[in-house]
Design an enzyme around this catalytic site. Structure first.
Site, PDB file in Angstrom:
ATOM      1  N   GLY A  55       0.825  -1.201   0.000  1.00 47.53           N
ATOM      2  CA  GLY A  55       0.000   0.000   0.000  1.00 47.53           C
ATOM      3  C   GLY A  55       0.860   1.252   0.000  1.00 47.53           C
ATOM      4  O   GLY A  55       2.057   1.204  -0.351  1.00 47.53           O
TER       5      GLY A  55
ATOM      6  N   GLY B 115       2.276   3.051   2.341  1.00 50.71           N
ATOM      7  CA  GLY B 115       3.474   3.023   3.195  1.00 50.71           C
ATOM      8  C   GLY B 115       4.600   2.263   2.513  1.00 50.71           C
ATOM      9  O   GLY B 115       5.746   2.744   2.443  1.00 50.71           O
ATOM     10  N   THR B 116       4.272   1.094   1.971  1.00 47.99           N
ATOM     11  CA  THR B 116       5.273   0.251   1.299  1.00 47.99           C
ATOM     12  C   THR B 116       5.824   0.976   0.065  1.00 47.99           C
ATOM     13  O   THR B 116       7.021   0.892  -0.232  1.00 47.99           O
ATOM     14  CB  THR B 116       4.615  -1.091   0.877  1.00 47.99           C
ATOM     15  OG1 THR B 116       3.998  -1.651   2.033  1.00 47.99           O
ATOM     16  CG2 THR B 116       5.605  -2.073   0.307  1.00 47.99           C
TER      17      THR B 116
ATOM     18  N   THR C  26      -4.489  -3.136  -1.346  1.00 49.01           N
ATOM     19  CA  THR C  26      -5.089  -2.755  -0.063  1.00 49.01           C
ATOM     20  C   THR C  26      -6.594  -2.999  -0.137  1.00 49.01           C
ATOM     21  O   THR C  26      -7.211  -2.756  -1.185  1.00 49.01           O
ATOM     22  CB  THR C  26      -4.861  -1.276   0.344  1.00 49.01           C
ATOM     23  OG1 THR C  26      -5.728  -0.975   1.435  1.00 49.01           O
ATOM     24  CG2 THR C  26      -5.132  -0.280  -0.755  1.00 49.01           C
TER      25      THR C  26
ATOM     26  N   ASP D  88      -8.518  -1.184   1.397  1.00 51.63           N
ATOM     27  CA  ASP D  88      -9.120   0.142   1.587  1.00 51.63           C
ATOM     28  C   ASP D  88      -9.466   0.824   0.258  1.00 51.63           C
ATOM     29  O   ASP D  88     -10.242   1.777   0.240  1.00 51.63           O
ATOM     30  CB  ASP D  88      -8.164   1.052   2.374  1.00 51.63           C
ATOM     31  CG  ASP D  88      -7.785   0.463   3.717  1.00 51.63           C
ATOM     32  OD1 ASP D  88      -8.545  -0.378   4.228  1.00 51.63           O
ATOM     33  OD2 ASP D  88      -6.717   0.831   4.247  1.00 51.63           O
TER      34      ASP D  88
ATOM     35  N   MET E  47     -13.716  -1.787   7.976  1.00 45.12           N
ATOM     36  CA  MET E  47     -12.390  -1.157   7.857  1.00 45.12           C
ATOM     37  C   MET E  47     -12.383  -0.115   6.735  1.00 45.12           C
ATOM     38  O   MET E  47     -13.416   0.191   6.154  1.00 45.12           O
ATOM     39  CB  MET E  47     -11.340  -2.220   7.605  1.00 45.12           C
ATOM     40  CG  MET E  47     -10.945  -2.988   8.847  1.00 45.12           C
ATOM     41  SD  MET E  47      -9.604  -4.129   8.469  1.00 45.12           S
ATOM     42  CE  MET E  47      -9.109  -4.601  10.120  1.00 45.12           C
TER      43      MET E  47
ATOM     44  N   ARG F 274      -9.685   2.527   6.939  1.00 45.40           N
ATOM     45  CA  ARG F 274      -8.858   3.641   7.443  1.00 45.40           C
ATOM     46  C   ARG F 274      -9.547   4.979   7.193  1.00 45.40           C
ATOM     47  O   ARG F 274     -10.663   5.166   7.621  1.00 45.40           O
ATOM     48  CB  ARG F 274      -7.468   3.589   6.790  1.00 45.40           C
ATOM     49  CG  ARG F 274      -6.462   2.949   7.681  1.00 45.40           C
ATOM     50  CD  ARG F 274      -5.063   3.195   7.273  1.00 45.40           C
ATOM     51  NE  ARG F 274      -4.839   3.203   5.843  1.00 45.40           N
ATOM     52  CZ  ARG F 274      -3.667   3.322   5.289  1.00 45.40           C
ATOM     53  NH1 ARG F 274      -2.605   3.455   6.034  1.00 45.40           N
ATOM     54  NH2 ARG F 274      -3.526   3.338   3.988  1.00 45.40           N
TER      55      ARG F 274
END
Ligand code: F6P
Length: 384
Positions: free
Chosen positions: A130, A132-133, A153, A155, A197, A199
């Site tokens: 995602g 961050g990665t 993801t 999300d 979920m 986020r």
């Protein structure tokens, strides 16, 4: 190098590629194994490259935990949830916790990452993850190591791609939960609040809510007015519907209040853990409407299990296309779905924006036209 290559400053000559490393980073989601299968098969069959799986995301590079994967190891993988490589959403190499003089401090360990990749003769790194990665992947790229990104993801919040794999499976899980909650809510004349979920984005709540016939959908993109929610449930009660289904995204929050966390974000910038908004909403509903209200939190069920057909196909296409990007010498790119086509973009531009729900977009307007309360005044509704 093929003439069709859109050169950027990271382009490589694919003739020099022999071994490629692949890792899965961040939270898992259904479809990761299908990417690995598609990628490994295409590398082996089309290009004759070897693939090295890296365990537990970037942690595996630091601990030199590698395993060779070949076509034979990928048999049936498209069906399997999770990731055979393991993953980690801790230990960001840009701020890696290390012990110095008995104290834990954070250090940038990307130089060590580069050293270990070179030591294991890895020519290109494929990073499946995602936002961050992808940020970590971008910094490794900027330090001079060839990287390709594959977005994932549940999300569905990555701006680069119309859809991420994992999202459709999570959506199916949330819709199924809403279907089940309907029957019990109706039998007991209750309000049932389902927390899903996502986020900071409301895609799962919005689309599962529409598919699962929710009466109220609350998403982070539309800070909600609890009076509107209660009024809607009151109206339903008055008109003879003695139950209500509320789909609430974990990141949804009341307009006059803030997000609800199980663990607040740290002062050092460490991310918090969202959770608890369904309880908050349920308390207000039962207090105001006197309808018995229950809560279900779907949690990690949304991330587990077999990917849907859609996710298997998308993930496989992403895996194969990632191999073709390398075959074309194109580096620093992330594969994406645009319409029905797989395209690629520079990782850097792809991670710039979160893809949030447009509060006035067609999907929200569809929900409101159905009479679903989105936690605000519904302009399609005639009030007496
Ligand atoms: O980003 C995917 C996601 O499942 C979010 O929807 C959720 O907020 C978070 O990860 C949960 O993370 P963890 O697995 O660390 O509890």
């Amino acid at each position: 190098m093929s003439k069709s290559v859109k050169k950027n400053k990271y382009s490589i000559d694919p003739e020099n590629v022999k071994r490629i490393g692949i890792l899965t980073g961040g939270g898992d989601c259904p479809g990761l194994n299908a990417v690995i299968r598609g990628f490994v098969r295409c590398c082996n069959k089309v290009y004759g490259w070897k693939v090295v799986g890296i365990k537990d995301g970037f942690d595996g590079i630091l601990s030199e935990d590698f395993m060779e994967i070949s076509t034979g190891d990928t048999r049936g993988l498209q069906v399997l949830g999770g990731t055979i490589l393991g993953t980690s959403n801790r230990g960001n190499p840009l701020q890696y916790p290390v012990e110095e003089d008995g104290i834990i401090v954070t250090r940038d360990v990307t130089d060590q990452i580069l050293k270990n990749l070179k030591k294991h003769k890895i020519d290109v790194l494929v990073s499946v993850g995602g936002d961050g990665t992808m940020k970590i992947a971008q910094s490794i790229l900027e330090k001079g190591f060839p990287v390709i990104g594959v977005p994932k993801t549940i999300d569905n919040d990555l701006g680069a791609t119309d859809v991420t794999f994992g999202y459709n499976s999570a959506l199916a899980c949330a819709t199924n939960a809403l279907d089940k909650l309907h029957t019990t809510a109706e039998s007991h004349h209750r309000a049932l609040v389902l927390e899903v979920m996502g986020r900071d984005c409301g895609w799962i709540a919005l689309e599962a809510g529409i598919a699962g016939g929710a009466d109220v959908i609350l998403i982070p993109e539309i800070p909600f007015d609890m009076d509107e929610v209660n009024r809607h449930i009151h109206e339903r009660k008055k008109s003879g519907s003695r139950f209500s289904i509320i789909a609430v995204a974990e990141g949804a929050f009341p307009a006059r209040d803030s997000k609800v966390y199980k663990k607040k974000p740290g002062p050092d910038g460490s991310p918090g853990k969202l959770g608890g908004i369904a309880d908050w909403v349920a308390d207000k509903i039962s207090f105001s409407t006197e309808i018995e209200t229950r809560v279900a939190v779907l949690g990690h069920l949304q991330r587990g299990g077999t990917p849907t057909t859609f996710d298997r196909v998308l993930a496989t296409r992403f895996g194969v296309e990632a191999a073709h990007l390398i075959g074309n010498g194109e580096i620093g790119k992330i594969v994406c779905l645009r319409g029905r086509e797989i395209k690629s973009y520079d990782i850097k531009s792809a991670i710039k924006d979160l893809k949030v729900v447009n509060p006035d977009g067609q999907t929200v307007r569809t929900a409101e036209a159905l009479g679903i309360c989105m936690g605000r005044e519904n302009k399609y509704e005639k009030r007496k």
